[in-house]
Design a protein around this motif. Structure first.
Motif, PDB file in Angstrom:
ATOM      1  N   PHE A  66       0.844  -1.192   0.000  1.00  0.00           N
ATOM      2  CA  PHE A  66       0.000   0.000   0.000  1.00  0.00           C
ATOM      3  C   PHE A  66       0.873   1.233   0.000  1.00  0.00           C
ATOM      4  O   PHE A  66       1.921   1.262   0.662  1.00  0.00           O
ATOM      5  N   CYS A  67       0.442   2.259  -0.728  1.00  0.00           N
ATOM      6  CA  CYS A  67       1.179   3.520  -0.783  1.00  0.00           C
ATOM      7  C   CYS A  67       1.235   4.124   0.626  1.00  0.00           C
ATOM      8  O   CYS A  67       0.225   4.195   1.324  1.00  0.00           O
ATOM      9  N   ALA A  68       2.409   4.575   1.025  1.00  0.00           N
ATOM     10  CA  ALA A  68       2.608   5.130   2.361  1.00  0.00           C
ATOM     11  C   ALA A  68       1.938   6.496   2.514  1.00  0.00           C
ATOM     12  O   ALA A  68       1.737   6.954   3.637  1.00  0.00           O
ATOM     13  N   ARG A  69       1.560   7.132   1.410  1.00  0.00           N
ATOM     14  CA  ARG A  69       0.947   8.465   1.492  1.00  0.00           C
ATOM     15  C   ARG A  69      -0.561   8.454   1.264  1.00  0.00           C
ATOM     16  O   ARG A  69      -1.292   9.141   1.968  1.00  0.00           O
ATOM     17  N   CYS A  70      -1.034   7.709   0.252  1.00  0.00           N
ATOM     18  CA  CYS A  70      -2.464   7.758  -0.073  1.00  0.00           C
ATOM     19  C   CYS A  70      -3.190   6.442   0.191  1.00  0.00           C
ATOM     20  O   CYS A  70      -4.405   6.363   0.013  1.00  0.00           O
ATOM     21  N   LEU A  71      -2.476   5.410   0.589  1.00  0.00           N
ATOM     22  CA  LEU A  71      -3.017   4.101   0.967  1.00  0.00           C
ATOM     23  C   LEU A  71      -3.624   3.307  -0.188  1.00  0.00           C
ATOM     24  O   LEU A  71      -4.329   2.330   0.046  1.00  0.00           O
ATOM     25  N   LYS A  72      -3.341   3.693  -1.443  1.00  0.00           N
ATOM     26  CA  LYS A  72      -3.804   2.901  -2.580  1.00  0.00           C
ATOM     27  C   LYS A  72      -2.975   1.622  -2.678  1.00  0.00           C
ATOM     28  O   LYS A  72      -1.809   1.598  -2.305  1.00  0.00           O
ATOM     29  N   SER A  73      -3.590   0.596  -3.240  1.00  0.00           N
ATOM     30  CA  SER A  73      -2.901  -0.668  -3.449  1.00  0.00           C
ATOM     31  C   SER A  73      -1.829  -0.489  -4.533  1.00  0.00           C
ATOM     32  O   SER A  73      -2.064   0.163  -5.542  1.00  0.00           O
ATOM     33  N   VAL A  74      -0.648  -1.070  -4.290  1.00  0.00           N
ATOM     34  CA  VAL A  74       0.484  -0.923  -5.206  1.00  0.00           C
ATOM     35  C   VAL A  74       1.100  -2.302  -5.459  1.00  0.00           C
ATOM     36  O   VAL A  74       1.327  -3.060  -4.525  1.00  0.00           O
ATOM     37  N   ASP A  75       1.355  -2.601  -6.725  1.00  0.00           N
ATOM     38  CA  ASP A  75       2.111  -3.798  -7.086  1.00  0.00           C
ATOM     39  C   ASP A  75       3.566  -3.362  -7.204  1.00  0.00           C
ATOM     40  O   ASP A  75       3.910  -2.549  -8.066  1.00  0.00           O
ATOM     41  N   LYS A 119       9.296   2.345   2.633  1.00  0.00           N
ATOM     42  CA  LYS A 119       8.138   3.128   2.230  1.00  0.00           C
ATOM     43  C   LYS A 119       7.864   2.861   0.753  1.00  0.00           C
ATOM     44  O   LYS A 119       8.719   3.090  -0.091  1.00  0.00           O
ATOM     45  N   VAL A 120       6.677   2.368   0.447  1.00  0.00           N
ATOM     46  CA  VAL A 120       6.255   2.132  -0.927  1.00  0.00           C
ATOM     47  C   VAL A 120       5.350   3.290  -1.335  1.00  0.00           C
ATOM     48  O   VAL A 120       4.458   3.675  -0.582  1.00  0.00           O
ATOM     49  N   LEU A 121       5.607   3.854  -2.506  1.00  0.00           N
ATOM     50  CA  LEU A 121       4.774   4.944  -3.026  1.00  0.00           C
ATOM     51  C   LEU A 121       4.140   4.513  -4.336  1.00  0.00           C
ATOM     52  O   LEU A 121       4.767   3.818  -5.139  1.00  0.00           O
ATOM     53  N   CYS A 122       2.903   4.963  -4.584  1.00  0.00           N
ATOM     54  CA  CYS A 122       2.236   4.650  -5.844  1.00  0.00           C
ATOM     55  C   CYS A 122       2.910   5.399  -6.987  1.00  0.00           C
ATOM     56  O   CYS A 122       2.961   4.919  -8.118  1.00  0.00           O
ATOM     57  N   LYS A 123       3.437   6.586  -6.693  1.00  0.00           N
ATOM     58  CA  LYS A 123       4.231   7.373  -7.635  1.00  0.00           C
ATOM     59  C   LYS A 123       5.077   8.348  -6.810  1.00  0.00           C
ATOM     60  O   LYS A 123       4.728   8.678  -5.679  1.00  0.00           O
ATOM     61  N   GLU A 124       6.189   8.764  -7.351  1.00  0.00           N
ATOM     62  CA  GLU A 124       7.131   9.602  -6.601  1.00  0.00           C
ATOM     63  C   GLU A 124       6.508  10.902  -6.101  1.00  0.00           C
ATOM     64  O   GLU A 124       6.820  11.371  -5.024  1.00  0.00           O
ATOM     65  N   ASP A 125       5.613  11.503  -6.879  1.00  0.00           N
ATOM     66  CA  ASP A 125       5.023  12.790  -6.494  1.00  0.00           C
ATOM     67  C   ASP A 125       3.632  12.633  -5.870  1.00  0.00           C
ATOM     68  O   ASP A 125       2.808  13.540  -5.937  1.00  0.00           O
ATOM     69  N   LYS A 127       0.691  12.966  -3.551  1.00  0.00           N
ATOM     70  CA  LYS A 127       0.371  14.058  -2.621  1.00  0.00           C
ATOM     71  C   LYS A 127      -0.227  13.565  -1.307  1.00  0.00           C
ATOM     72  O   LYS A 127      -0.323  14.316  -0.354  1.00  0.00           O
ATOM     73  N   GLY A 128      -0.671  12.326  -1.277  1.00  0.00           N
ATOM     74  CA  GLY A 128      -1.204  11.757  -0.040  1.00  0.00           C
ATOM     75  C   GLY A 128      -2.633  12.145   0.236  1.00  0.00           C
ATOM     76  O   GLY A 128      -3.379  12.553  -0.646  1.00  0.00           O
ATOM     77  N   GLU A 132      -7.070  16.558   7.403  1.00  0.00           N
ATOM     78  CA  GLU A 132      -8.332  16.983   8.017  1.00  0.00           C
ATOM     79  C   GLU A 132      -9.524  16.129   7.557  1.00  0.00           C
ATOM     80  O   GLU A 132     -10.234  15.574   8.363  1.00  0.00           O
ATOM     81  N   CYS A 133      -9.720  16.043   6.233  1.00  0.00           N
ATOM     82  CA  CYS A 133     -10.921  15.376   5.723  1.00  0.00           C
ATOM     83  C   CYS A 133     -10.643  14.012   5.107  1.00  0.00           C
ATOM     84  O   CYS A 133     -11.579  13.254   4.842  1.00  0.00           O
ATOM     85  N   GLY A 134      -9.383  13.688   4.843  1.00  0.00           N
ATOM     86  CA  GLY A 134      -9.031  12.384   4.294  1.00  0.00           C
ATOM     87  C   GLY A 134      -9.156  12.268   2.789  1.00  0.00           C
ATOM     88  O   GLY A 134      -9.001  11.183   2.237  1.00  0.00           O
ATOM     89  N   LEU A 135      -9.406  13.365   2.078  1.00  0.00           N
ATOM     90  CA  LEU A 135      -9.523  13.334   0.623  1.00  0.00           C
ATOM     91  C   LEU A 135      -8.173  12.995  -0.001  1.00  0.00           C
ATOM     92  O   LEU A 135      -7.128  13.474   0.454  1.00  0.00           O
ATOM     93  N   ASP A 136      -8.190  12.174  -1.041  1.00  0.00           N
ATOM     94  CA  ASP A 136      -6.972  11.849  -1.779  1.00  0.00           C
ATOM     95  C   ASP A 136      -6.586  13.088  -2.588  1.00  0.00           C
ATOM     96  O   ASP A 136      -7.279  13.474  -3.526  1.00  0.00           O
ATOM     97  N   LEU A 137      -5.487  13.724  -2.229  1.00  0.00           N
ATOM     98  CA  LEU A 137      -5.072  14.980  -2.863  1.00  0.00           C
ATOM     99  C   LEU A 137      -4.548  14.774  -4.281  1.00  0.00           C
ATOM    100  O   LEU A 137      -4.345  15.751  -5.011  1.00  0.00           O
ATOM    101  N   ASN A 138      -4.352  13.538  -4.706  1.00  0.00           N
ATOM    102  CA  ASN A 138      -3.991  13.256  -6.099  1.00  0.00           C
ATOM    103  C   ASN A 138      -5.196  13.437  -7.014  1.00  0.00           C
ATOM    104  O   ASN A 138      -5.046  13.667  -8.209  1.00  0.00           O
ATOM    105  N   GLU A 139      -6.399  13.323  -6.453  1.00  0.00           N
ATOM    106  CA  GLU A 139      -7.630  13.413  -7.234  1.00  0.00           C
ATOM    107  C   GLU A 139      -8.240  14.806  -7.215  1.00  0.00           C
ATOM    108  O   GLU A 139      -9.195  15.062  -7.923  1.00  0.00           O
ATOM    109  N   GLY A 140      -7.741  15.703  -6.392  1.00  0.00           N
ATOM    110  CA  GLY A 140      -8.267  17.065  -6.337  1.00  0.00           C
ATOM    111  C   GLY A 140      -7.969  17.719  -5.003  1.00  0.00           C
ATOM    112  O   GLY A 140      -7.516  17.069  -4.062  1.00  0.00           O
TER     113      GLY A 140
END
Length: 163
Positions: A66-75, A119-125, A127-128, A132-140
């Protein structure tokens, strides 16, 4: 996961090449557990070194994390190079050798554990997540206040007014 080393011990050959494909869903040891999404491919060669056997090679597989910043599943692909010693004598950093074979399982699991990324990341940049609200900052962007100050630290703000 045994490797027959009879020819090495009887000095019929100087080295023995091998290739193994191990199909498992999971690798476990004590508290460590990793889900495998592809077979473990172990390639290498074993050479006689006095009474010991030196095994050099590589381990390839992909793990589910799982991504250490946004918790998405990562292969996450793992490519591990190793060099290990097997012996009938016991010692630190030495794996046990049976009469005519060596068990590669502990060595493989040890190398996967040691190579597991901190630390596994889905991508280097990535945003996590917004704290406060838990929104995935990669999506907006969210509408949370970015300059909110923890009330316990509000008094420290006055230290920097004079500068």
């Amino acid at each position: 996961m045994f490797l027959d080393i009879t020819d090495l011990i009887k000095k019929k050959t100087d080295e023995k090449e091998f290739s193994l494909e191990i199909n498992r869903d999971m690798l476990k040891r004590d508290d460590f557990e990793v889900k495998l999404i592809s077979p473990l491919i172990v390639k290498g060669k074993a050479t006689l070194d006095g009474e010991d056997i030196i095994v050099k090679g590589s381990i390839e597989t992909s793990i589910k994390s799982f991504c250490a910043r946004c918790l998405k599943s990562v292969d996450y692909p793992l490519n591990i190079n190793f060099e290990e010693r097997f012996s009938k004598k016991q010692g630190e950093d030495i794996y046990p050798m049976l009469e005519d074979r060596i068990d590669l399982e502990d060595m493989i699991v040890d190398n996967v554990i040691l190579s597991y990324p901190l630390k596994v990341l889905c991508k280097e940049d990535c945003k996590g997540l917004c704290p406060e609200c838990g929104l995935d900052l990669n999506e907006g962007q969210c509408d949370c206040l970015k300059d909110a100050i923890d009330p316990r630290l509000e008094a420290l703000k006055s230290f920097f007014k004079g500068e």
